[in-house]
Design an enzyme around this catalytic site. Structure first.
Site, PDB file in Angstrom:
ATOM      1  N   HIS A   1       1.096  -1.450   0.040  1.00  0.00           N
ATOM      2  CA  HIS A   1      -0.002   0.042   0.083  1.00  0.00           C
ATOM      3  C   HIS A   1       0.723   1.395   0.114  1.00  0.00           C
ATOM      4  O   HIS A   1       0.204   2.260  -0.143  1.00  0.00           O
ATOM      5  CB  HIS A   1      -0.983   0.062   1.222  1.00  0.00           C
ATOM      6  CG  HIS A   1      -0.381   0.279   2.474  1.00  0.00           C
ATOM      7  ND1 HIS A   1       0.396  -0.706   3.130  1.00  0.00           N
ATOM      8  CD2 HIS A   1      -0.021   1.434   3.173  1.00  0.00           C
ATOM      9  CE1 HIS A   1       0.830  -0.077   4.363  1.00  0.00           C
ATOM     10  NE2 HIS A   1       0.399   1.078   4.318  1.00  0.00           N
TER      11      HIS A   1
HETATM   12  C1  UD1 Z   1      -2.132   5.833   5.593  1.00  0.00           C
HETATM   13  C2  UD1 Z   1      -0.918   6.345   6.252  1.00  0.00           C
HETATM   14  C3  UD1 Z   1       0.239   5.058   6.181  1.00  0.00           C
HETATM   15  C4  UD1 Z   1      -0.368   3.817   6.735  1.00  0.00           C
HETATM   16  C5  UD1 Z   1      -1.615   3.574   6.147  1.00  0.00           C
HETATM   17  C6  UD1 Z   1      -2.120   2.511   6.861  1.00  0.00           C
HETATM   18  C7  UD1 Z   1      -0.505   8.779   6.058  1.00  0.00           C
HETATM   19  C8  UD1 Z   1       0.365   9.717   5.186  1.00  0.00           C
HETATM   20  N1  UD1 Z   1      -0.403   7.418   5.703  1.00  0.00           N
HETATM   21  O1  UD1 Z   1      -1.901   5.593   4.429  1.00  0.00           O
HETATM   22  O2  UD1 Z   1       1.423   5.570   6.874  1.00  0.00           O
HETATM   23  O3  UD1 Z   1       0.598   2.918   6.477  1.00  0.00           O
HETATM   24  O4  UD1 Z   1      -2.686   4.716   6.104  1.00  0.00           O
HETATM   25  O5  UD1 Z   1      -3.223   1.665   6.117  1.00  0.00           O
HETATM   26  O6  UD1 Z   1      -1.209   9.083   6.943  1.00  0.00           O
HETATM   27  N2  UD1 Z   1      -9.019   4.883   1.002  1.00  0.00           N
HETATM   28  C9  UD1 Z   1     -10.481   4.438   0.944  1.00  0.00           C
HETATM   29  N3  UD1 Z   1     -11.235   4.134   2.271  1.00  0.00           N
HETATM   30  C10 UD1 Z   1     -10.444   4.340   3.322  1.00  0.00           C
HETATM   31  C11 UD1 Z   1      -9.247   4.743   3.440  1.00  0.00           C
HETATM   32  C12 UD1 Z   1      -8.604   5.133   2.368  1.00  0.00           C
HETATM   33  O7  UD1 Z   1     -11.052   4.190  -0.103  1.00  0.00           O
HETATM   34  O8  UD1 Z   1     -11.073   3.854   4.244  1.00  0.00           O
HETATM   35  C13 UD1 Z   1      -8.516   5.263   0.076  1.00  0.00           C
HETATM   36  C14 UD1 Z   1      -8.755   6.794  -0.634  1.00  0.00           C
HETATM   37  O9  UD1 Z   1      -8.677   6.549  -2.102  1.00  0.00           O
HETATM   38  C15 UD1 Z   1      -7.775   7.465  -0.097  1.00  0.00           C
HETATM   39  C16 UD1 Z   1      -6.442   6.447  -0.165  1.00  0.00           C
HETATM   40  O10 UD1 Z   1      -6.975   5.159   0.206  1.00  0.00           O
HETATM   41  O11 UD1 Z   1      -7.193   8.573  -1.188  1.00  0.00           O
HETATM   42  C17 UD1 Z   1      -5.295   6.598   0.742  1.00  0.00           C
HETATM   43  O12 UD1 Z   1      -5.961   6.988   2.043  1.00  0.00           O
HETATM   44  P1  UD1 Z   1      -4.860   7.712   3.096  1.00  0.00           P
HETATM   45  O13 UD1 Z   1      -5.320   7.727   4.542  1.00  0.00           O
HETATM   46  O14 UD1 Z   1      -4.626   8.998   2.709  1.00  0.00           O
HETATM   47  O15 UD1 Z   1      -3.408   7.162   3.144  1.00  0.00           O
HETATM   48  P2  UD1 Z   1      -3.206   5.526   3.132  1.00  0.00           P
HETATM   49  O16 UD1 Z   1      -2.412   5.056   1.754  1.00  0.00           O
HETATM   50  O17 UD1 Z   1      -4.174   4.583   3.752  1.00  0.00           O
HETATM   51  N1  UDP Z   2      -4.231  -5.555   8.773  1.00  0.00           N
HETATM   52  C1  UDP Z   2      -5.282  -6.275   8.974  1.00  0.00           C
HETATM   53  N2  UDP Z   2      -6.351  -6.391   7.505  1.00  0.00           N
HETATM   54  C2  UDP Z   2      -5.623  -6.479   6.449  1.00  0.00           C
HETATM   55  C3  UDP Z   2      -4.320  -5.436   6.340  1.00  0.00           C
HETATM   56  C4  UDP Z   2      -3.503  -5.397   7.481  1.00  0.00           C
HETATM   57  O1  UDP Z   2      -5.921  -6.154   9.816  1.00  0.00           O
HETATM   58  O2  UDP Z   2      -6.157  -6.655   5.576  1.00  0.00           O
HETATM   59  C5  UDP Z   2      -3.538  -5.060   9.987  1.00  0.00           C
HETATM   60  C6  UDP Z   2      -2.011  -5.854  10.121  1.00  0.00           C
HETATM   61  O3  UDP Z   2      -2.057  -6.958  10.612  1.00  0.00           O
HETATM   62  C7  UDP Z   2      -1.238  -4.531  11.086  1.00  0.00           C
HETATM   63  C8  UDP Z   2      -1.889  -3.367  10.290  1.00  0.00           C
HETATM   64  O4  UDP Z   2      -3.054  -3.837   9.828  1.00  0.00           O
HETATM   65  O5  UDP Z   2      -1.711  -4.635  12.430  1.00  0.00           O
HETATM   66  C9  UDP Z   2      -1.262  -2.580   9.391  1.00  0.00           C
HETATM   67  O6  UDP Z   2      -1.672  -1.906   8.703  1.00  0.00           O
HETATM   68  P1  UDP Z   2      -1.216  -1.274   7.312  1.00  0.00           P
HETATM   69  O7  UDP Z   2      -0.267  -2.300   6.663  1.00  0.00           O
HETATM   70  O8  UDP Z   2      -2.346  -0.793   6.728  1.00  0.00           O
HETATM   71  O9  UDP Z   2      -0.425  -0.038   7.782  1.00  0.00           O
HETATM   72  P2  UDP Z   2       1.246   0.089   8.315  1.00  0.00           P
HETATM   73  O10 UDP Z   2       1.543  -0.923   9.599  1.00  0.00           O
HETATM   74  O11 UDP Z   2       2.163  -0.126   7.157  1.00  0.00           O
HETATM   75  O12 UDP Z   2       1.418   1.686   8.748  1.00  0.00           O
END
Ligand code: UD1
Ligand code: UDP
Length: 362
Positions: free
Chosen positions: A203
């Site tokens: 991601h």
């Molecule tokens: C965010 C965090 C990242 C973390 C990740 C965990 C920042 C800068 N990044 O990244 O550090 O590893 O969360 O998962 O804060 N979207 C949906 N539904 C949701 C959430 C997101 O559709 O419920 C989609 C949207 O298109 C959005 C994109 O995901 O634009 C990115 O979401 P965003 O929260 O901005 O960043 P993450 O990539 O999720």
């Molecule tokens: N996770 C989950 N379901 C999923 C993918 C991830 O429960 O389908 C959990 C995972 O076990 C971990 C957390 O979400 O505890 C990590 O989230 P993510 O990889 O989105 O974020 P990061 O740790 O890279 O910030």
């Protein structure tokens, strides 16, 4: 003591799960959800499944470019803190929700406490690196998960208020492990058997936002020697749609919706290995004795690499392929324990009780 704990993204719900339980034994916790993640599978599922208290506030900020998203959170958090007048604002990790709450708290008459302080990738192109450096430098109490994190803080001149607690994600996985193994139906649902599949999660913007890079990753995972289960983050699904790559995910590469935490733990425990760019999953793989292939050039969780359970391969197809067949020479009995004893949440709550009344605001 009144503590406003701020969460917003998936990994923060998992970190808040043990911490919230510990805080509520001795303190008044007000839980604030920024709404950064909002899909059922990215947010509500964790609250329900893990019994995390319903947030007292959901700010409904949603997705957007960094500045707009962070600014919207800041404005709404300031209003919440006006109403609640917390003694401490507690933030987790390194997301935009973390930074927004940190910047607001730093300019108010309350303490700022950072859970998972001191992590560094030394890659400023990652938004998370900017978020965590700024948050650490604004914090009054810093809860570091590892000795490495403590030394990173010291190298930046931060020693006051730093406490080595261990990693709250270790507490979280210990709390769900047995039930996940006994009760999760996920392997049956997907018709999988232990050791006969790979798990993948991707991601990070560096891997998803460039069409060529994403295409190569998907192609290479699809050619893996075992079937690959890929619970896809909505960011990744959005990019696959935008770049018209969704069709590439078939047969060997099974794209599924994000799963709940127990199912993720079960999938990870049973996988032959995991290929990921997630921060949390690198550690969870280590906790579950599953080898990890990390599609990044660097990691904050260096202990997993040093112990031989994680290799960094970046995003080049040859390197990923080599990672997917790399022979890990692993010895479970010799595995170090750099992430604490599973009581990090209780420790940090005790430290708050003891230190917060004495702490001098930055
Ligand atoms: C965010 C965090 C990242 C973390 C990740 C965990 C920042 C800068 N990044 O990244 O550090 O590893 O969360 O998962 O804060 N979207 C949906 N539904 C949701 C959430 C997101 O559709 O419920 C989609 C949207 O298109 C959005 C994109 O995901 O634009 C990115 O979401 P965003 O929260 O901005 O960043 P993450 O990539 O999720
Ligand atoms: N996770 C989950 N379901 C999923 C993918 C991830 O429960 O389908 C959990 C995972 O076990 C971990 C957390 O979400 O505890 C990590 O989230 P993510 O990889 O989105 O974020 P990061 O740790 O890279 O910030």
């Amino acid at each position: 003591m009144k503590i406003c704990a701020v969460v917003g993204a998936r990994p923060q719900f998992i970190k808040a799960f043990p911490v919230s339980q510990a805080l509520r034994r001795d303190h008044e916790e007000v839980l604030v959800h920024t709404g950064q993640h909002y899909d059922e599978t990215m947010s509500a599922v964790f609250f329900t499944e893990l019994g995390i208290p319903e947030p007292d506030y959901n700010l409904g900020v949603g997705s957007g470019p960094h500045a707009r998203q962070t600014a919207a959170m800041m404005e709404k958090l300031d209003a919440v803190f006006d109403d609640e007048q917390p003694d401490v604002v507690l933030v987790y990790g390194d997301t935009n929700s973390t930074l927004a709450a940190a910047m607001v708290a730093a300019k108010r008459d309350c303490l700022l406490a950072h859970v998972e302080a001191g992590l560094r990738s030394f890659n400023r192109e990652m938004p998370e690196e900017v978020n965590r450096v700024l948050t650490d430098h604004a914090s009054d109490l810093l809860f570091a998960p590892t000795e490495t994190a403590v030394s990173h803080l010291a190298n930046e001149g931060i020693t006051d208020g730093v406490h080595l607690t261990g990693d709250v994600m270790y507490d979280a996985i210990l709390a769900v492990h047995d039930r996940a193994m006994a009760e999760s139906p996920i392997l049956d649902c997907l018709n999988l058997r232990d050791g006969e599949y790979l798990l993948a999660t991707i991601h990070r913007p560096a891997n998803t936002d460039d069409p060529k890079t994403l295409k190569r990753i998907i192609q290479t995972l699809g050619d893996a020697p075992l079937p690959v289960v890929f619970p896809a983050h909505p960011r990744t699904v959005a990019r696959l749609e935008e770049f018209e790559l969704l069709d590439m995910a078939h047969n060997n590469l099974r794209l599924i919706s994000p799963v709940g935490y127990r199912d993720l733990v079960r999938l990870l425990a049973g996988a032959e290995r995991v290929a990921t760019d997630s921060g949390g999953i690198q550690k969870e793989a280590f906790f579950l004795d599953t080898p990890c292939v990390t599609l990044r050039e660097e990691t904050e969780w260096v202990e997993t690499v040093e112990a031989g359970w994680n290799i960094l391969v970046g995003a080049a197809p040859d390197a990923i392929r080599a990672g997917l067949t790399h022979e890990f020479a692993l010895n479970v009995d010799a595995k170090p324990t750099p992430y604490g004893d599973g009581h990090a949440a209780a420790k940090l709550s005790d430290i708050l009780s003891r230190e917060a009344p004495l702490a001098v605001k930055n």
